[in-house]
Design a protein around this motif. Structure first.
Motif, short mmCIF file in Angstrom:
data_model
loop_
_atom_site.label_atom_id
_atom_site.label_comp_id
_atom_site.label_asym_id
_atom_site.label_seq_id
_atom_site.Cartn_x
_atom_site.Cartn_y
_atom_site.Cartn_z
N ALA A 21 0.82 -1.23 0.00
CA ALA A 21 0.00 0.00 0.00
C ALA A 21 0.85 1.27 0.00
O ALA A 21 0.50 2.26 -0.64
CB ALA A 21 -0.94 0.00 1.20
N ARG A 22 1.98 1.24 0.72
CA ARG A 22 2.79 2.46 0.80
C ARG A 22 3.53 2.75 -0.50
O ARG A 22 3.76 3.91 -0.85
CB ARG A 22 3.75 2.38 1.99
N LEU A 41 0.98 4.22 -2.83
CA LEU A 41 0.77 5.63 -2.49
C LEU A 41 1.90 6.51 -3.02
O LEU A 41 1.65 7.56 -3.60
CB LEU A 41 0.65 5.78 -0.98
N SER A 83 1.08 9.15 -5.90
CA SER A 83 1.12 10.56 -5.51
C SER A 83 2.27 11.28 -6.23
O SER A 83 2.16 12.46 -6.55
CB SER A 83 1.18 10.74 -4.00
N ALA A 133 12.88 11.22 -2.78
CA ALA A 133 12.59 11.82 -1.47
C ALA A 133 11.30 11.27 -0.88
O ALA A 133 11.24 10.95 0.31
CB ALA A 133 12.51 13.35 -1.61
N LEU A 134 10.25 11.15 -1.71
CA LEU A 134 8.99 10.62 -1.20
C LEU A 134 9.14 9.16 -0.80
O LEU A 134 8.59 8.72 0.22
CB LEU A 134 7.87 10.77 -2.26
N VAL A 147 10.99 9.11 2.57
CA VAL A 147 10.10 9.44 3.70
C VAL A 147 9.29 8.21 4.09
O VAL A 147 9.16 7.87 5.27
CB VAL A 147 9.17 10.62 3.33
N ALA A 200 11.46 5.64 5.76
CA ALA A 200 11.91 6.00 7.11
C ALA A 200 10.97 5.45 8.17
O ALA A 200 11.34 5.29 9.33
CB ALA A 200 12.02 7.52 7.24
N TYR A 201 9.72 5.13 7.78
CA TYR A 201 8.73 4.68 8.76
C TYR A 201 8.18 3.29 8.47
O TYR A 201 7.29 2.82 9.16
CB TYR A 201 7.57 5.68 8.85
N THR A 244 -2.93 12.54 -1.91
CA THR A 244 -2.77 11.59 -0.81
C THR A 244 -4.12 11.34 -0.13
O THR A 244 -4.46 10.19 0.18
CB THR A 244 -1.74 12.13 0.20
N ILE A 264 -4.06 2.69 4.53
CA ILE A 264 -3.06 3.18 5.47
C ILE A 264 -3.77 4.07 6.50
O ILE A 264 -4.57 4.93 6.11
CB ILE A 264 -1.96 3.97 4.73
N PRO A 265 -3.51 3.89 7.80
CA PRO A 265 -4.19 4.72 8.81
C PRO A 265 -3.96 6.21 8.55
O PRO A 265 -2.83 6.63 8.21
CB PRO A 265 -3.52 4.30 10.12
N GLU A 315 -0.97 8.16 10.07
CA GLU A 315 0.33 7.99 9.40
C GLU A 315 0.46 8.94 8.21
O GLU A 315 1.53 9.48 7.93
CB GLU A 315 0.50 6.56 8.89
N LEU A 316 -0.65 9.11 7.50
CA LEU A 316 -0.60 9.96 6.30
C LEU A 316 -0.49 11.44 6.68
O LEU A 316 0.16 12.22 5.98
CB LEU A 316 -1.82 9.71 5.43
N LEU A 355 1.11 12.59 9.25
CA LEU A 355 2.52 12.79 9.58
C LEU A 355 3.37 12.72 8.31
O LEU A 355 4.29 13.53 8.11
CB LEU A 355 2.97 11.70 10.57
N GLN A 356 3.03 11.78 7.43
CA GLN A 356 3.81 11.64 6.20
C GLN A 356 3.76 12.91 5.36
O GLN A 356 4.78 13.31 4.76
CB GLN A 356 3.27 10.46 5.39
N HIS A 384 6.18 15.32 6.63
CA HIS A 384 7.52 14.90 6.19
C HIS A 384 7.73 15.16 4.70
O HIS A 384 8.82 15.55 4.28
CB HIS A 384 7.71 13.40 6.48
N ASP A 385 6.69 14.90 3.91
CA ASP A 385 6.80 15.14 2.47
C ASP A 385 7.12 16.60 2.20
O ASP A 385 7.91 16.92 1.30
CB ASP A 385 5.49 14.76 1.76
N PRO A 424 8.20 16.48 14.32
CA PRO A 424 8.14 15.66 13.10
C PRO A 424 9.36 15.82 12.17
O PRO A 424 9.80 14.83 11.58
CB PRO A 424 6.85 16.12 12.41
N ASP A 458 12.42 14.11 13.96
CA ASP A 458 12.23 12.65 13.97
C ASP A 458 12.55 12.05 12.60
O ASP A 458 13.25 11.04 12.50
CB ASP A 458 10.78 12.35 14.37
N LEU A 459 12.03 12.70 11.56
CA LEU A 459 12.30 12.21 10.20
C LEU A 459 13.79 12.19 9.92
O LEU A 459 14.33 11.21 9.39
CB LEU A 459 11.60 13.10 9.17
#
Lengths: 237, 237
Positions: free
Chosen positions: A147-148, A151, A155, A188-189, A192, A195-196, B163, B173-174, B177-178, B180-181, B184-185, B216, B219-220
């Motif tokens: 799924a990620r 995405l 995107s 970069a995307l 990111v 990273a998680y 997104t 995806i929860p 998470e998106l 926060l993503q 980061h993006d 955020p 952390d990234l």
């Protein structure tokens, strides 16, 4: 003379000519501002004859869009050889060629609008997005994307569209920079996401493992590391 | 009884009620699939009376979109206090609240389509994008953005839209998470731009200078550095 030429053209040939004439006009002005009369005049035939081949303005527009969509999808095709960053950069070059050639038509279509925002047009745009998506997955050697990754790729395709639209609006930043930037944006995307998420990290590490240090991914990484050294001290581990 | 209630509602009140009813229906089904009859029934009034307040389906849709657009733009407003990453994360939370509440309506609108893709609708969508853009610039303390910052902010707004659309399609995806993503993006797209442009580098370094290590952005960065240690040796400078 004109009548003579007209007689020699078959139905498919005439349709192709009208589509070509329409696309040429849409490369300078928005489809909304181009009339059937202008298309007829540019093709050297009468307005009723245009309607003989295309029953309405919308059907000619959609035929033109169909050809443009096929043209664009073909430009996504890239041999699966060599580093991925370089492949994506070549595709970005051809994508911006397309955007450059079809400027106002591309802009009007992607921004939507009364003349161009039909459900048929939207379906064709989605097909091109799908073609781009599938090409990228094929190059990444992934058949069932998590799924990620889905995405990130989807995107990023949308990011490429919006970057091209912003470029068309004044062409302030040189397109070559944007082609490279989009390759970097992809990395970069993905980074990111990686990273998680462990699965994305594996995919990303597999991608960059084969990238040369002087390629677009390696170059970006070097520059980001350089930027990192200018960050406040507590950030560097 | 119904007539009694109807009499007590003023014109503006009735319009607000109909808009609210329409938005409630659009939160479960696409506007294209919702008829004026259903809106009338849900509001407890007759179909002709709906047309008394809104001359056509399109005008009620546009009024509903207007209210939704204002609602969304208000959610972008965030006090200019504290670290930027945390501010953006709070806005993303409210953005996903909105997307969650308006699911099918948001989806139909952003994907375009015969019932919703009018030029008025497109103009309103662009106003919301502009509101998002201006909020971000205000938080970055930038009044005249250089072309590359303009590009990063605009294209990130479009990334947030796509997104959210991908999230709505299955909610795999929860959303947390998106949210926060996307923060980061934003940092990642800004960093890519900063890697190749001195002006963007200054802006980025100014942003992250005030960010806490546990926020955020911090952390990234920590996680990316961790990922960096797993890259092939020649990549680490």
């Amino acid at each position: 003379m004109t009548t003579g030429v007209r007689r020699r053209m078959g139905v498919e040939e005439r349709k192709r000519q009208l589509i070509g004439v329409a696309l040429e006009l849409f490369s300078h002005r928005s489809p909304e501002d181009v009339s059937i009369d202008e298309i007829a005049a540019a093709a050297g035939i009468s307005r009723p004859l245009v309607y003989h081949y295309f029953p309405g303005k919308q059907s000619l527009y959609e035929a033109a869009l169909r050809r443009a969509a096929e043209d664009l999808a073909e430009r996504f095709v890239e041999p699966r050889e060599g580093p991925l960053g370089a492949r994506l950069l070549r595709v970005m070059g051809r994508f911006f060629d397309f955007v450059d050639e079809h400027g106002p038509g591309f802009s009007a279509l992607m921004r939507g609008g009364p003349a161009v925002g039909s459900s048929t047009a939207n379906a064709m745009i989605d097909e091109v997005r799908q073609a781009a998506y599938e090409q990228i997955l094929a190059h990444l050697d992934v058949t069932t994307p998590p799924a990620r990754l889905h995405l990130v790729v989807r995107s990023w395709v949308s990011l490429a569209e919006s970057t091209a639209l912003i470029w068309l609006d004044g062409r302030v930043i040189p397109r070559g920079e944007l082609e490279l930037q989009l390759v970097h944006d992809f990395a970069a995307l993905a980074a990111v996401s990686a990273a998680y998420d462990a699965e994305m990290a594996e995919i990303l590490l597999r991608i960059v493992a084969d990238e040369p240090a002087e390629g677009p991914f390696g170059d970006l990484l070097g520059r980001l590391m350089g930027l990192g050294t200018r960050l406040p001290g507590q950030r560097v581990p």
